[in-house]
Design a protein around this motif. Structure first.
Motif, mmCIF file in Angstrom:
data_model
loop_
_atom_site.group_PDB
_atom_site.id
_atom_site.type_symbol
_atom_site.label_atom_id
_atom_site.label_comp_id
_atom_site.label_asym_id
_atom_site.label_seq_id
_atom_site.Cartn_x
_atom_site.Cartn_y
_atom_site.Cartn_z
ATOM 1 N N LYS A 74 18.343 -8.447 -4.128
ATOM 2 C CA LYS A 74 17.512 -8.739 -2.965
ATOM 3 C C LYS A 74 17.634 -7.649 -1.906
ATOM 4 N N THR A 77 15.677 -4.743 -2.948
ATOM 5 C CA THR A 77 14.256 -5.002 -2.722
ATOM 6 C C THR A 77 13.888 -4.805 -1.262
ATOM 7 N N ARG A 81 11.476 -1.994 0.189
ATOM 8 C CA ARG A 81 10.314 -2.329 1.002
ATOM 9 C C ARG A 81 10.360 -1.620 2.343
#
Length: 503
Positions: A74, A77, A81
């Motif tokens: 996570k 990610t 991003r």
């Protein structure tokens, strides 16, 4: 673990059992055996409990490991991003900077190409309202009627979709060639896979007014989807649309200004004809004194100068835009100064001033010449503005000096004893900068700067309460031979109106 459960040591129980068996003491033997069994059971329970705790610990460790792996995924990610958003933001920031530098419709092709490169797009297309932009023929953009633009947007996006962009597969676009140009659909394989961003551009002053449509196409089908955010792209598209509106409004204002100036010049020339004709009619009657003839000469000279100023007003406007085409010749500054002195005689006498001319370090003498390369009437306008400003700013009874010096450059310096007000010193050469003058427009120094820079010269101002004010124009030295300069000077002098007097 033994300390935790507090059971006897098994070795001690075994020793006690052996002693009881050796003494043949049945009671003692049974008691030792019972205690041994109890100790073994307690040890077994303790081992089982320890194993259960170890198993639970292993399960907890595995759960923690899985949670760490999930958190790492996570976090990666989120970081990806963030980095992607930051990279996209940087690209859009650069693209916005490119748009902000746009000064005219002629910059559109370079702007669109730069956007295409920055965003890594396969195609960028700009459609504009033909009714609004056809008169300007903007390069790089296609034109369509406003009704056609609205109809295609309505076909692409249902009414419930709102005013936002369309983001999705190119296959969902009913007529791709309308948005991206004729021949776009020829690349079938690309079209089947690509995605697009289509956004209606609005007028920032009238949001209900459609300016045009900006369209992006990318070969990646996941580049533009309805699930993804479009804040950067829509913000950029709005800025591009607003800039196009600003450029167009400025273009309209420029055209209006040109029309007004053209009409003004035409209307001013009619009464000016009478001003130029009247001195000739009065001279025909004769019976004029020398003073009256001088006054008529001054009036006629001022009329010719006004006529030249009217004709040059458009030239100054072109200088502002940087499109003026200079036609330079060798021009002697001294006859220009003679005509300016005659024209400003009233100002000089009213304030008891004097206008001195210094040529190459000594007072002007007959036969002196100081030639620069330029246009005579433009130089006349520039020097007249500077000298008039100097006379008006000079304290009564003082002397204004025009110094012509030759070194690495040809310098024309205008000096007066007054100081420039502190409020305008930093913006002395800017438009409408004025202070202390009742009827001052703030255009004299600005116009002088335009003319100097058009001639490739540098202009500077130095001022202080102790030394007064000096404005210096430094012309580059011409490369023509000296004898050619002399011949040209002689021919150039004949172009000026007759000198009305010398200061």
């Amino acid at each position: 673990m033994a300390d935790t459960h507090d059971f006897p040591d098994i070795q001690e129980r075994l020793l006690a059992l052996e002693e009881a068996f050796a003494d043949r003491n049945g009671y003692r033997f049974k008691k030792a055996l019972s205690e041994l069994r109890r100790s073994i059971k307690m040890r077994a329970n303790a081992v089982a409990l320890a194993q259960a705790e170890i198993l639970d610990s292993r399960k907890e460790i595995e759960r923690n490991r899985k949670q760490c792996v999930d958190l790492q995924a996570k976090l990666k990610t989120v970081v990806d991003r963030f980095e992607g958003s930051f990279t996209a933001f940087e690209k859009f920031r650069k693209a916005i900077r490119v748009v902000e530098l746009m000064r005219g419709h002629e910059d559109l092709p370079a702007v669109l190409d730069r956007i295409k490169d920055l965003f890594g797009l396969r195609a960028v297309s700009l459609l504009l309202d033909a009714g609004e932009y056809a008169p300007f023929e903007p390069p790089g953009a296609r034109l369509a009627e406003a009704g056609a633009l609205r109809a295609k947007l309505a076909e692409l996006m249902p009414k419930g979709a709102g005013p936002g962009p369309f983001m999705g597969s190119i296959r969902a676009v009913p007529d791709p060639e309308f948005f991206f140009g004729q021949g776009f659909c020829a690349e079938r394989k690309v079209l089947l896979l690509g995605s697009c961003f289509i956004y209606p551009l609005r007028d920032k002053f009238s949001p209900q007014k459609l300016v045009g449509i900006l369209s992006f196409f990318d070969s990646n089908p996941d580049r533009y989807t309805s699930e993804k955010g479009s804040e950067f792209a829509t913000h950029f598209a709005d800025i591009l649309g607003y800039t196009i509106v600003d450029v167009t409004d400025r273009k309209k204002a420029e055209r209006l200004r040109e029309d007004v100036e053209r009409m003004t010049r035409h209307d001013l020339k009619s009464p000016l004809t009478a001003v130029l004709t009247l001195p000739q009619l009065l001279r025909r009657d004769g019976n004029l004194t020398e003073r009256q003839n001088d006054m008529l000469s001054l009036m006629q000279h001022a009329g010719y100068r006004m006529l030249n100023m009217i004709n040059q007003s458009l030239d100054l406007y072109r200088m502002e835009r940087g499109v003026y085409e200079l036609s330079p010749q060798m021009v002697d500054i001294l006859p220009i100064l003679d005509n300016i002195s005659g024209e400003l005689r009233g100002v000089i006498e009213a304030s008891d001033l004097a206008l001195d001319v210094v040529v190459r370090g000594r007072p002007r003498q007959d036969g002196d010449a100081f030639a620069v390369r330029g246009e005579e009437m433009l130089l006349y306008t520039m020097l007249s503005n500077l000298i008039k400003n100097a006379l008006e700013a000079s304290p009564p009874g003082q002397r204004v000096a025009v110094t012509l010096a030759e070194g690495r450059t040809l310098d024309v310096a205008v000096h007066n004893a007054g100081a420039v007000p502190a409020s305008v010193r930093q913006r002395f050469f800017t438009k409408f900068a004025t202070a202390g003058k009742k009827d001052g427009t703030g255009l004299g120094a600005y116009g002088a700067k335009l003319i100097a820079e058009t001639h490739g010269a540098k202009i500077a101002m130095a001022t202080s309460e102790q030394k007064g004010t000096t404005v210096t124009v430094s012309f580059p030295k011409p490369r023509t031979p000296a004898n050619a300069q002399t011949n040209t000077n002689t021919n150039t002098k004949a172009k000026m109106p007759p000198a009305a007097g010398r200061g």
